[in-house]
Design a protein around this motif. Structure first.
Motif, PDB file in Angstrom:
ATOM      1  N   PHE A  70       0.818  -1.214   0.000  1.00 43.77           N
ATOM      2  CA  PHE A  70       0.000   0.000   0.000  1.00 43.77           C
ATOM      3  C   PHE A  70       0.859   1.275   0.000  1.00 43.77           C
ATOM      4  N   GLY A  71       2.163   1.111  -0.213  1.00 46.17           N
ATOM      5  CA  GLY A  71       3.035   2.259  -0.298  1.00 46.17           C
ATOM      6  C   GLY A  71       3.591   2.759   1.019  1.00 46.17           C
ATOM      7  N   PHE A  72       3.548   1.932   2.056  1.00 46.72           N
ATOM      8  CA  PHE A  72       4.067   2.318   3.366  1.00 46.72           C
ATOM      9  C   PHE A  72       5.226   1.402   3.757  1.00 46.72           C
ATOM     10  N   SER A  73       5.969   1.857   4.734  1.00 51.52           N
ATOM     11  CA  SER A  73       7.019   1.013   5.311  1.00 51.52           C
ATOM     12  C   SER A  73       7.089   1.286   6.804  1.00 51.52           C
ATOM     13  N   ALA A  74       7.482   0.292   7.542  1.00 59.37           N
ATOM     14  CA  ALA A  74       7.634   0.424   8.994  1.00 59.37           C
ATOM     15  C   ALA A  74       8.691  -0.568   9.461  1.00 59.37           C
ATOM     16  N   ASP A  75       9.417  -0.180  10.485  1.00 60.99           N
ATOM     17  CA  ASP A  75      10.467  -1.037  11.030  1.00 60.99           C
ATOM     18  C   ASP A  75      10.074  -1.550  12.409  1.00 60.99           C
ATOM     19  N   ASN A  76      10.661  -2.658  12.769  1.00 65.30           N
ATOM     20  CA  ASN A  76      10.518  -3.209  14.116  1.00 65.30           C
ATOM     21  C   ASN A  76       9.050  -3.391  14.500  1.00 65.30           C
ATOM     22  N   ILE A  77       8.282  -3.985  13.593  1.00 61.71           N
ATOM     23  CA  ILE A  77       6.859  -4.236  13.872  1.00 61.71           C
ATOM     24  C   ILE A  77       6.743  -5.314  14.938  1.00 61.71           C
ATOM     25  N   ARG A  78       5.981  -5.055  15.962  1.00 61.39           N
ATOM     26  CA  ARG A  78       5.827  -6.008  17.052  1.00 61.39           C
ATOM     27  C   ARG A  78       4.478  -5.767  17.723  1.00 61.39           C
TER      28      ARG A  78
END
Length: 469
Positions: A70-78
């Protein structure tokens, strides 16, 4: 009347019992509810509602791991499992309090304790209430509605121990996320837990004794669900039997026979989800004309048992074991008592929903059952990939299937798999209740862009008129 004399006594405050009580009060009948545990019953406190809160969390977790689409990014998803569980319990608590408010608002007397039939006093039936083994009160009424529900069926060797082998209760309040899990049973309860834990990252194996998962659903829908779950990484073993079970220090090893082979599977936890049994014990049914069939009370079309003045509704009274069926029976039962004209429930008009990912929903006859009645049928199918809203949402996998009587145009059944189908199935349920045919459904205008357009297309497809596939 004194506070112990009522027109109707409802034993059990679940989705059947509390709704029956509210409707009775609306009709001017003095009403009491006797509930031993929590208002709202298993559904609201340990079933329908808190599981949906958990599933919502798991859907969010799944989405967060697919943000790139969907055009997003995120780090360290928990995730914080404790907060996930606490939110689920808070939702259940809020709604249970809401039921208490509704009963109070409608002037329904609520008694905390376990109720059982205790003979008669003239034309009035007596209900004795105890709490922790101590007598609380004895109520009387000419009409008593039994709405005590059901509990999980327990298989020998798979008795929940609260640590390694879980029932639905333990599965809803895990203190730690298991890395691996085996679910015994692939009905709605089993598949919903399988879907939750898989979307939260656990390795999940499902064992089903029958030849397909979701066995009450249309075979085509079951096959699509199997394919979708396998794509997600679930291991699905059908026509399978569980043999020896060995509990280890912090895991369980099971011998599973499937496909002509026997294998040992070791998992952190096991969930037993193999059906239910009615709560018929200790209701004072001995010496009455109430009949029990395979742990469920036998009733007629107006929820009457064989004992005058005694009624039964909901899971206690047999399938389909669904909260909305229990609520509808509660209203039907009370209105019949009040002398109103009622229409008996047609089980084929009761929609069923499974809130896995993808969702599954249905109403009426499957294609196979419709053909087994000797009718000629017309079948329509429309895939989500042909629907603009589904593609825009990133949910292109799904199918709507309709089954019509080829001669009369009656909608015999509708079956769906995909995003939001549990919300859409009611459209077909209304069509069946209203006895609509393909003619009215074809002429109905569905809004654009919505996933519900697939419902229209599936009707058109049964009559060679689908426009977008």
């Amino acid at each position: 009347m004194s506070k112990t004399e009522f027109d109707i006594i409802v034993v059990g405050g679940g989705p059947g019992g509390y709704v029956a009580a509210i409707r009775a009060a609306q009709l001017g009948l003095s009403t009491a509810v006797v509930e031993a545990n929590h208002l709202g019953g298993i559904c609201l406190n340990w079933g329908c509602i808190p599981t949906k809160a958990l599933l919502r969390s798991s859907e969010i977790n799944h989405l967060l791991h697919h943000l790139g689409e969907f055009g997003f990014s995120a780090d360290n998803i928990r995730f914080d499992l404790d907060k996930v569980v606490k939110r689920s319990r808070k939702v259940a608590g809020q709604l249970s309090a809401g039921v208490a408010h509704l009963l109070k608002k409608n002037k329904v007397a609520v008694f905390d304790g376990f109720g059982r039939l205790d003979g008669t006093d003239g034309t009035r039936r007596k209900v004795a209430i105890t709490k922790d083994g101590n007598p609380v009160a004895t109520l009387t009424a000419p009409h008593v509605i039994l709405a005590t529900g059901a509990r999980a069926r327990i298989l020998p060797g798979l008795e929940p121990d609260g640590r390694l082998i879980w029932s639905y209760r333990e599965a809803m309040v895990p203190t730690a996320m298991p890395k691996s899990l085996l679910v015994v049973g692939s009905g709605a309860i089993g598949i919903e837990f399988a879907s939750f834990y898989r979307n939260m990252g656990a390795e999940v194996t499902v064992v089903e004794v029958l030849d397909r998962i979701l066995p009450v659903e249309d075979e085509e829908i079951s096959a699509l669900a199997h394919k979708a779950f396998a794509k997600q990484g679930m291991t699905l073993l059908t026509s399978a039997k569980i043999g020896a079970i060995r509990k280890n220090a912090d895991s369980v090893t099971l011998s599973v026979e499937a496909g002509g082979k026997t294998q040992e599977i070791t998992v952190d936890r096991v969930i037993s989800a193999v059906g239910i049994v009615g709560n018929v014990e200790n209701l004072g049914l001995e010496g009455t004309a109430v009949q029990i069939d395979r742990t469920h009370v036998t009733i007629d079309s107006h929820c009457r048992t064989g004992e005058p003045g005694v009624y039964a509704i909901g899971d206690l009274a047999g399938p389909p074991w669904l909260a909305h069926k229990a609520s509808h029976e509660g209203v039907l039962c009370v209105e019949a008592i009040a002398g109103r004209h009622v229409h008996p429930i047609d089980p084929a008009n009761v929609p069923g929903c499974t809130y896995c990912s993808p969702q599954v929903a249905s109403v009426g006859l499957t294609e196979a059952r419709a053909k087994a009645t000797g009718r000629k049928v017309r079948v329509g199918r429309f895939p989500f990939i042909g629907n603009g809203k589904a593609i825009a949402m990133g949910e292109p996998e799904g199918l709507v299937k309709t089954v019509f009587d080829a001669e009369t145009g009656e909608l015999l059944g509708a079956h769906m798999i995909g995003a939001e189908v549990t919300e859409m199935i009611q459209g077909y349920a209304i069509a069946r209740t209203s006895e609509l045919t393909e003619a009215e459904l074809k002429e109905t205008i569905f809004p654009h862009p919505t996933i519900s357009e697939t419902m229209h297309e599936a009707v058109l497809a049964a009559y060679d008129g689908a426009l977008h596939i």
